[in-house]
Design a protein around this motif. Structure first.
Motif, PDB file in Angstrom:
ATOM      1  N   LYS A   1      46.738  40.199  45.069  1.00 37.67           N
ATOM      2  CA  LYS A   1      47.367  40.811  43.898  1.00 37.67           C
ATOM      3  C   LYS A   1      46.495  40.675  42.651  1.00 37.67           C
ATOM      4  N   ASN A   2      45.988  39.478  42.370  1.00 37.19           N
ATOM      5  CA  ASN A   2      45.197  39.270  41.155  1.00 37.19           C
ATOM      6  C   ASN A   2      43.920  40.102  41.165  1.00 37.19           C
TER       7      ASN A   2
ATOM      8  N   GLN B   1      44.966  43.670  40.435  1.00 37.94           N
ATOM      9  CA  GLN B   1      45.317  43.849  39.023  1.00 37.94           C
ATOM     10  C   GLN B   1      44.058  43.927  38.157  1.00 37.94           C
ATOM     11  N   HIS B   2      43.097  43.091  38.461  1.00 37.54           N
ATOM     12  CA  HIS B   2      41.833  43.086  37.716  1.00 37.54           C
ATOM     13  C   HIS B   2      41.076  44.404  37.911  1.00 37.54           C
TER      14      HIS B   2
ATOM     15  N   LYS C   1      42.279  47.329  38.434  1.00 39.26           N
ATOM     16  CA  LYS C   1      42.943  48.448  37.748  1.00 39.26           C
ATOM     17  C   LYS C   1      42.403  48.652  36.339  1.00 39.26           C
TER      18      LYS C   1
ATOM     19  N   ILE D   1      45.685  52.525  39.228  1.00 41.58           N
ATOM     20  CA  ILE D   1      46.995  52.468  38.569  1.00 41.58           C
ATOM     21  C   ILE D   1      47.920  53.488  39.225  1.00 41.58           C
TER      22      ILE D   1
ATOM     23  N   ASP E   1      48.904  52.213  42.641  1.00 45.53           N
ATOM     24  CA  ASP E   1      49.928  51.179  42.489  1.00 45.53           C
ATOM     25  C   ASP E   1      51.297  51.820  42.261  1.00 45.53           C
TER      26      ASP E   1
END
Length: 188
Positions: A107-108, A111-112, A114, A121, A124
């Motif tokens: 996940k991290n 997120q980074h 994106k 994005i 997601d």
């Protein structure tokens, strides 16, 4: 649902080379043997698991009884969603019912990525929409279909896999007793 999967695949196919490479770099193929856990209750869900092969289930414990909430097959996303989003301990287990191959994404790291890859994005968002639509359909079916209709639906949608799932899991997933499932199965 298939139309939404097509949208997701079309989006991914349209990614520029840099986005493809970045996504590949954080995606890891993992294999789990039948009975192994992808996630334990009480752990924070820090990854999403896109099922490439096999069957998993999500369940929780209620008064020392396992309650199966999801059966997940090829092209399904296995994730303890509220844990994943809120970074809180999961209330659910995710377990391999058969040998399973998944594409696992941290996940991290996602997120980074994106930040520098705006197409992610949109991916997601589409994945969240896909999961939400699946969940809404599941809730609707759970509350409106009879035991017979629910069982016929799973037979129709996953005929090749149903024989690999223990009947106790199927009964729990359908929200019926094992005895009711036995009666339903004898009428088909």
């Amino acid at each position: 649902m298939n139309e939404h999967l097509k949208k997701i695949n079309t989006l991914i196919d349209g990614f520029d080379a840099e986005t493809h490479s970045a996504l590949q770099a954080i995606s890891k193929t993992k294999k789990y043997k039948k009975g192994e856990f992808l996630l334990y209750q009480g752990e924070v869900c820090k990854s999403s698991f896109w099922i490439e092969e096999g069957i998993t289930r999500k369940y929780y414990m209620n008064e020392k009884k396992e309650v199966t909430t999801e059966l997940l097959f090829k092209h399904d996303l296995a994730v303890a969603f509220s844990s994943y989003v809120s970074n809180q301990p999961s209330r659910e287990f995710i377990q391999a019912i058969t040998d399973v191959t998944v594409s696992c994404m941290d996940k991290n790291a996602f997120q980074h990525l994106k930040i520098n890859h705006p197409q992610l994005i949109q991916l997601d968002l589409l994945m969240t929409e896909y999961y939400t639509m699946w969940l809404e359909r599941r809730l609707f079916e759970f509350h409106t279909l009879s035991a017979m209709e629910k069982y016929k639906l799973i037979l129709k949608e996953q005929p090749d896999f149903i024989r690999h799932i223990p009947l106790t899991y199927i009964a729990s997933y359908l929200g019926i007793s094992l005895e009711t499932l036995s009666r339903v199965r004898t009428k088909i």
